[in-house]
Design a protein around this motif. Structure first.
Motif, PDB file in Angstrom:
ATOM      1  N   UNK A 161       0.843  -1.205   0.000  1.00  0.00           N
ATOM      2  CA  UNK A 161       0.000   0.000   0.000  1.00  0.00           C
ATOM      3  C   UNK A 161       0.875   1.250   0.000  1.00  0.00           C
ATOM      4  N   UNK A 162       1.954   1.199   0.801  1.00  0.00           N
ATOM      5  CA  UNK A 162       2.868   2.350   0.872  1.00  0.00           C
ATOM      6  C   UNK A 162       3.565   2.570  -0.468  1.00  0.00           C
ATOM      7  N   UNK A 194       2.373   2.091  -3.383  1.00  0.00           N
ATOM      8  CA  UNK A 194       1.461   2.774  -4.298  1.00  0.00           C
ATOM      9  C   UNK A 194       1.310   4.241  -3.885  1.00  0.00           C
ATOM     10  N   UNK A 195       1.134   4.458  -2.567  1.00  0.00           N
ATOM     11  CA  UNK A 195       0.919   5.824  -2.087  1.00  0.00           C
ATOM     12  C   UNK A 195       2.092   6.738  -2.416  1.00  0.00           C
ATOM     13  N   UNK A 196       3.291   6.214  -2.313  1.00  0.00           N
ATOM     14  CA  UNK A 196       4.465   7.049  -2.539  1.00  0.00           C
ATOM     15  C   UNK A 196       4.533   7.475  -4.013  1.00  0.00           C
ATOM     16  N   UNK A 209       2.039   8.383  -5.782  1.00  0.00           N
ATOM     17  CA  UNK A 209       1.087   9.447  -6.084  1.00  0.00           C
ATOM     18  C   UNK A 209       1.722  10.818  -5.880  1.00  0.00           C
TER      19      UNK A 209
END
Lengths: 338, 174
Positions: free
Chosen positions: B162-163, B165-167, B169
């Motif tokens: 999840x991290x 993917x978030x990074x 963005x």
């Protein structure tokens, strides 16, 4: 679980780790992580600055959650397929070059990785060489050829099968209250009670009718709410693209049924390249050939569809001029000898 | 005859790059796309993308290969975004027709499409499992444990995915 921050990470990486932590299931731990996250943001303005775009972005996902998730899933899948298709095309161009062997071997792995996301959201899937016949709750039956994936959505009002990849044989149990719909990116096939085959290709979807009839609409017709569906009868075959539905050469319903029941493919005077393409789709790895070399060769044979390696051996038996090179089990090349 | 241009050392040379290769790139795109207008647009966008990334502009020994790759990447991205938008509209229309969903108001649809485009851009840059984890958790609402079971990895790994993917963005914000 430990707090996510690590000394070596950039503020963006740390912010991402905190935010990912906020989704834990245990409420007490979630609260602890939230407090830690707030403290971390307060500690340095650069921290809050790194977290802000991610927090905004996560909040903006809201319309894609809940009731919107299904449409979002379908759309993202279409995006992945678009990219995969372009990659396949550029791979095809690259394979024409001198480093073809290396490129193709790499492409096999890239290809395998492309398949993951669809398979994970699919309710039913088959691997290479694996066939599966699945009775459905309404009495219908779905047969998946090797390397296929479908996503099922059945409830009181609808029976929907989304074909993500591969070929399926559909045996629809009659239910006038709930139409049975097979959907792909290219369009939809709607039936009441009938038997047909849907094959999902990279560029289009093919429908072959064995029994009775279906109503077919392209994705564009669906989007426009057009009710001018194309009626497809037993023995007819159509190609569905997002733009429209076009007729193809008729099929032999009995032969098609046998093909699916016995997993035997009866090939009558077809170009070798076409037959190899079909086998390549069912092969677990990469099956390549030089189109120019085998141009003009035609095949008549009965080939086992669930065992591409044996099918290849049979082909080689009837074409002594063919040479089959295996680098590994996953990389096979067909060439014309001498 | 193609003129071999001098290697480019730094950002100012983008003007030179434009002068020497813009016409060639447009011609190459025209042959590929079969449309002069579209080719001109994509050629322009290619240089815009290079300008936006000018700090990262590497020493170009083969500027045309670099331009071609950038233009190709743009075409793939454009096709992907178009496919996402078309599929979303078709799916929503279908769901609305079945009564599963109300057809969204224009501003809602616009927000959804924008979110979808950004999500698709981000997911395009991460590995398949990270993509799957993100969608299962944030779209389908599965818990970390359920995602872990689905993907056959640990809860810890799910958080890592999840991290990841978030990074990504962060790179969306210009």
């Amino acid at each position: 679980m430990a707090a996510p921050a690590l000394a070596s990470d950039t503020p963006a990486e740390q912010a991402a780790e905190w935010l990912a932590g906020l989704g834990v299931t245990d409420p007490a731990e979630r609260e602890r992580i939230r407090a830690g996250f707030e403290a971390w943001k307060a500690a340095d303005p650069r921290h809050a600055q790194a977290a802000a775009p991610m927090e905004r972005w996560l909040a903006a996902l809201q319309p894609l959650q809940g009731a919107g998730a299904r449409a979002a899933r379908a759309a993202l899948q279409a995006g992945e397929e678009s990219t995969a298709t372009h990659r396949r095309r550029s791979r095809a161009r690259a394979a024409a070059g001198l480093a073809a062997a290396v490129v193709a071997a790499l492409a096999v792995w890239a290809g395998v990785r492309d398949e993951w996301p669809q398979a994970l959201v699919a309710d039913l899937r088959t691997g290479a060489g694996e066939w599966r016949s699945q009775p459905l709750p309404d009495g219908s039956r779905l047969t998946l050829a090797a390397g296929s994936a479908v996503d099922l959505h059945f409830d009181g009002d609808q029976r929907t099968v989304r074909l993500l990849r591969g070929d399926i044989l559909v045996d629809v149990a009659r239910d006038p209250a709930r139409p049975f719909v097979v959907r792909t990116r290219d369009g939809e096939v709607r039936a009441l009670g009938t038997q047909f085959v849907v094959e999902r290709g990279a560029e289009s979807t093919r429908l072959a009718m064995i029994e009775s009839a279906t109503a077919v609409r392209s994705a564009r017709q669906v989007a426009r709410h057009a009710d001018d569906a194309v009626r497809v009868q037993a023995g007819e075959q159509v190609r569905i693209t997002p733009e429209g539905v076009t007729p193809l050469a008729p099929v032999d319903p009995q032969g098609l049924r046998t093909q699916w029941q016995q997993r035997q493919w009866v090939v009558l005077d077809r170009p070798l390249a076409e037959v190899l393409d079909e086998l390549a789709r069912r092969h677990p790895g990469h099956l390549g050939y030089d189109a120019a070399q085998i141009a003009g060769l035609r095949v008549s044979a009965v080939l086992p569809l669930d065992d591409p390696d044996r099918a290849l051996a049979l082909l080689q038996g009837s074409f002594p001029q063919l040479r089959v090179t295996r680098l590994t089990r996953f990389w096979v090349r067909v060439e014309r000898a001498g | 005859m193609p003129t071999p241009a001098a290697p480019l050392g730094c950002a100012q040379d983008i003007g030179l790059l434009y002068r020497d290769h813009h016409g060639w790139l447009r011609g190459w795109l025209h042959r590929r796309l079969g449309c002069a207008h579209h080719a001109a647009d994509v050629a322009q966008d290619t240089f815009v993308r290079l300008l936006a990334a000018r700090d990262a502009l590497p020493l170009l020994r083969e500027p045309r290969a670099y331009l071609r790759t950038t233009a190709q990447r743009l075409l793939v991205d454009h096709a992907r975004r178009q496919a996402v938008e078309d599929a979303w509209r078709a799916e929503v229309a279908l769901l609305a027709e079945h009564g599963d969903l109300h057809y969204p108001a224009p501003e809602v649809a616009l927000a959804a499409l924008r979110a979808l485009r950004e999500l698709s851009d981000v997911l395009d840059r991460v590995a398949a499992k990270a993509r799957a984890a993100f969608l299962l958790h944030y779209l389908d609402g599965l818990t970390h444990e359920a995602v872990a079971a689905e993907l056959g990895v640990s809860d810890r790994m799910v958080r890592k995915y999840l991290a990841q993917v978030l990074v990504q963005c962060a790179a969306l914000e210009d």
